[in-house]
Design an enzyme around this catalytic site. Sequence first.
Site, PDB file in Angstrom:
ATOM      1  N   ASN A   1      26.812  45.791  37.901  1.00 18.31           N
ATOM      2  CA  ASN A   1      25.416  45.676  37.473  1.00 18.31           C
ATOM      3  C   ASN A   1      24.512  46.315  38.520  1.00 18.31           C
ATOM      4  O   ASN A   1      24.985  46.758  39.570  1.00 18.31           O
ATOM      5  CB  ASN A   1      25.035  44.193  37.330  1.00 18.31           C
ATOM      6  CG  ASN A   1      25.454  43.597  35.991  1.00 18.31           C
ATOM      7  OD1 ASN A   1      25.684  44.320  35.025  1.00 18.31           O
ATOM      8  ND2 ASN A   1      25.540  42.290  35.934  1.00 18.31           N
TER       9      ASN A   1
ATOM     10  N   HIS B   1      25.732  43.522  26.651  1.00 18.89           N
ATOM     11  CA  HIS B   1      25.568  44.935  27.041  1.00 18.89           C
ATOM     12  C   HIS B   1      25.667  45.861  25.819  1.00 18.89           C
ATOM     13  O   HIS B   1      26.234  46.944  25.895  1.00 18.89           O
ATOM     14  CB  HIS B   1      26.607  45.356  28.085  1.00 18.89           C
ATOM     15  CG  HIS B   1      26.502  44.629  29.382  1.00 18.89           C
ATOM     16  ND1 HIS B   1      25.863  45.154  30.487  1.00 18.89           N
ATOM     17  CD2 HIS B   1      26.937  43.404  29.769  1.00 18.89           C
ATOM     18  CE1 HIS B   1      25.923  44.293  31.482  1.00 18.89           C
ATOM     19  NE2 HIS B   1      26.564  43.219  31.081  1.00 18.89           N
TER      20      HIS B   1
HETATM   21  C1  HEM Z   1      33.272  35.723  33.270  1.00 17.57           C
HETATM   22  C2  HEM Z   1      32.207  36.493  33.211  1.00 17.57           C
HETATM   23  C3  HEM Z   1      32.065  37.629  32.245  1.00 17.57           C
HETATM   24  C4  HEM Z   1      32.593  37.812  31.005  1.00 17.57           C
HETATM   25  C5  HEM Z   1      33.519  36.876  30.243  1.00 17.57           C
HETATM   26  C6  HEM Z   1      32.122  39.090  30.516  1.00 17.57           C
HETATM   27  C7  HEM Z   1      32.427  39.633  29.282  1.00 17.57           C
HETATM   28  C8  HEM Z   1      32.012  40.851  28.828  1.00 17.57           C
HETATM   29  C9  HEM Z   1      32.374  41.427  27.560  1.00 17.57           C
HETATM   30  C10 HEM Z   1      33.262  40.760  26.518  1.00 17.57           C
HETATM   31  C11 HEM Z   1      31.802  42.645  27.485  1.00 17.57           C
HETATM   32  C12 HEM Z   1      31.892  43.631  26.323  1.00 17.57           C
HETATM   33  C13 HEM Z   1      33.056  44.550  26.568  1.00 17.57           C
HETATM   34  C14 HEM Z   1      33.275  45.511  25.444  1.00 17.57           C
HETATM   35  O1  HEM Z   1      33.164  45.122  24.272  1.00 17.57           O
HETATM   36  O2  HEM Z   1      33.594  46.687  25.737  1.00 17.57           O
HETATM   37  C15 HEM Z   1      31.089  42.869  28.706  1.00 17.57           C
HETATM   38  C16 HEM Z   1      30.421  44.014  29.023  1.00 17.57           C
HETATM   39  C17 HEM Z   1      29.931  44.271  30.288  1.00 17.57           C
HETATM   40  N1  HEM Z   1      29.906  43.422  31.367  1.00 17.57           N
HETATM   41 FE1  HEM Z   1      30.597  41.568  31.422  1.00 17.57          FE
HETATM   42  N2  HEM Z   1      31.321  39.666  31.459  1.00 17.57           N
HETATM   43  C18 HEM Z   1      31.258  38.805  32.532  1.00 17.57           C
HETATM   44  C19 HEM Z   1      30.586  39.002  33.711  1.00 17.57           C
HETATM   45  C20 HEM Z   1      30.051  40.196  34.112  1.00 17.57           C
HETATM   46  C21 HEM Z   1      29.574  40.491  35.432  1.00 17.57           C
HETATM   47  C22 HEM Z   1      29.592  39.508  36.602  1.00 17.57           C
HETATM   48  C23 HEM Z   1      29.174  41.795  35.429  1.00 17.57           C
HETATM   49  C24 HEM Z   1      28.627  42.631  36.546  1.00 17.57           C
HETATM   50  C25 HEM Z   1      28.814  42.392  37.821  1.00 17.57           C
HETATM   51  C26 HEM Z   1      29.384  42.314  34.099  1.00 17.57           C
HETATM   52  C27 HEM Z   1      29.114  43.601  33.692  1.00 17.57           C
HETATM   53  C28 HEM Z   1      29.341  44.084  32.427  1.00 17.57           C
HETATM   54  C29 HEM Z   1      28.979  45.425  32.015  1.00 17.57           C
HETATM   55  C30 HEM Z   1      28.322  46.496  32.877  1.00 17.57           C
HETATM   56  C31 HEM Z   1      29.353  45.545  30.680  1.00 17.57           C
HETATM   57  C32 HEM Z   1      29.151  46.755  29.787  1.00 17.57           C
HETATM   58  C33 HEM Z   1      30.260  47.751  29.982  1.00 17.57           C
HETATM   59  C34 HEM Z   1      29.975  48.965  29.132  1.00 17.57           C
HETATM   60  O3  HEM Z   1      29.030  49.697  29.479  1.00 17.57           O
HETATM   61  O4  HEM Z   1      30.657  49.156  28.122  1.00 17.57           O
HETATM   62  N3  HEM Z   1      29.916  41.314  33.323  1.00 17.57           N
HETATM   63  N4  HEM Z   1      31.221  41.753  29.509  1.00 17.57           N
END
Ligand code: HEM
Length: 491
Positions: A135, A62
């Site tokens: 999402n 993202h």
């Molecule tokens: C075990 C599964 C997942 C892991 C380990 C994971 C990990 C991460 C990490 C490390 C980030 C970056 C965070 C940052 O640096 O601020 C991120 C961002 C994000 N993730 Fe996940 N994620 C997972 C599953 C999901 C799922 C299932 C969704 C949605 C239903 C999701 C939605 C998002 C969104 C929207 C962002 C961006 C947030 C922003 O706008 O700063 N992720 N994710």
Amino acid sequence: MSKCPFSGAMSTPLTASNGAPVANDNQSRTAGARGPVTFDNHYLFEKLAHFNRERIPERVVHARGSAAYGTFTLTKSLSEFTIADFLQQEGQQTNIFLRFSTVGGGQDSSDYARDPRGFAVKFYTQQGNWDMVGNNTPVFFLRDGIKFPDFIHSQKKNPRTNLPDPQAVYEFWANNPQSLHQSTILMSDRGIPLSYRHVNGYSSHTLSFWNKAGERYWVKWHFKTNQGIKTLTNEQAAKMPAFGAQQDLIESIDNGDFPSWTVKVQLMSEEEAKTYAINPFDLTKVWPHSDFPLMEIGQLELNKNVDNYFAETEQAAFAPSNLVPGIGASPDRMLQARLLAYQDAQRYRVGANYNQVPVNAPRCPVHNYQRDGAFAGINPALAGAGANFYPNNRANQGEPAEVVAAAEPPMPLEQDAWLDIYDTRDEDNFSQAGALFRLMSEDQKNQLANNIADGLSQASEDVQQAMYAKYEQADKEYAERVKQAVADRTR
Ligand code: HEM
């Protein structure tokens, strides 16, 4: 505060970072008209050194995103289900910050990738920040967080060529049938949104509410775009400027055309969850609306752009673990993995005190015994002059004490729960993907088959065969159409 003696000039005095006025920001000091720069050029050195440190690590996923501030207005009280203080009074308003994103590309990739769109909302409530990090799809590719790094590696660029790698994309999906529902959505006509204003948002996960009586309800959140869903085909997307969605968001808000979403929830009681045919904590499944109707509860509007992209959008730190009294997690395994991952990422990406950065700082007072670390005191109110240990005898002197009333009721576990590794291979991975396919029009089915064939035709024969077998389990016609579209490309 004493006034800088130079501030009486016509314009704001230019200063170095120590606040001292800068007399010349155009020329370095040199030894003679044609000579080298001298070692007393401390302002030059400061300028170059700061420039070298302008970047922080981009988000590992993202990375590319756009964000804005806005308001959530509650139109239906949820006091029956939750003590969350921003969900009590109809008409109550809560400030929010919403960041949209693509998932796989880097910070300077295109806004028009065929990719899910992140929909992360920070609610600045009076009892702390609640982050709904979702999402634009109601499900996800996986149901166990242990697969997340492998999944993301397979969708990003090839480690040797640094090029897109359709073989890896489909090889991962061929080995993980649990991805079929989400990959069907991604490859459908809904896979490339026209803009961020034209996407729905979903918690995707099951979260929970709890009320005064300590009763828990399972909840899924839905944010339905009032602008309508609008999407692009691959051909249309290829003609768009890479920054088009960012531009669309900025301009619509600057022009007073504020995008908005109707907020709805699905609720399931603990009793219903015990016997419901679908595992309510499986992130690859939706709860059919016929069984769990959507209840409209509010409106969310975006009405203010950020003043500085880096300070606000880039340093924004959303985390599924940012929960408030009345809102809890659920036994969803993906969600549990996420409860650890985000804060860990943000300590690395922004720093130990990332929650003091204004965009992340709660709008209610923060009192605790955490101390120090890089940039402690960005928010002076959090520097902490008093006791730095707990428990202490100073509650009557204003030192923070536990709020027993905020305790979450116990999380129910299955009876006779045994700690072990539970293989979910036998879960139904295909029914909902098949049902979605059968809902599609002729044109949508064609787009789906063609979008899949674009990548699958570049994968190896064994991966193609494995994918056909999976499409067939969802629906025979689904498999036939994909086979035909692949054959058309390889003929
Ligand atoms: C075990 C599964 C997942 C892991 C380990 C994971 C990990 C991460 C990490 C490390 C980030 C970056 C965070 C940052 O640096 O601020 C991120 C961002 C994000 N993730 Fe996940 N994620 C997972 C599953 C999901 C799922 C299932 C969704 C949605 C239903 C999701 C939605 C998002 C969104 C929207 C962002 C961006 C947030 C922003 O706008 O700063 N992720 N994710």
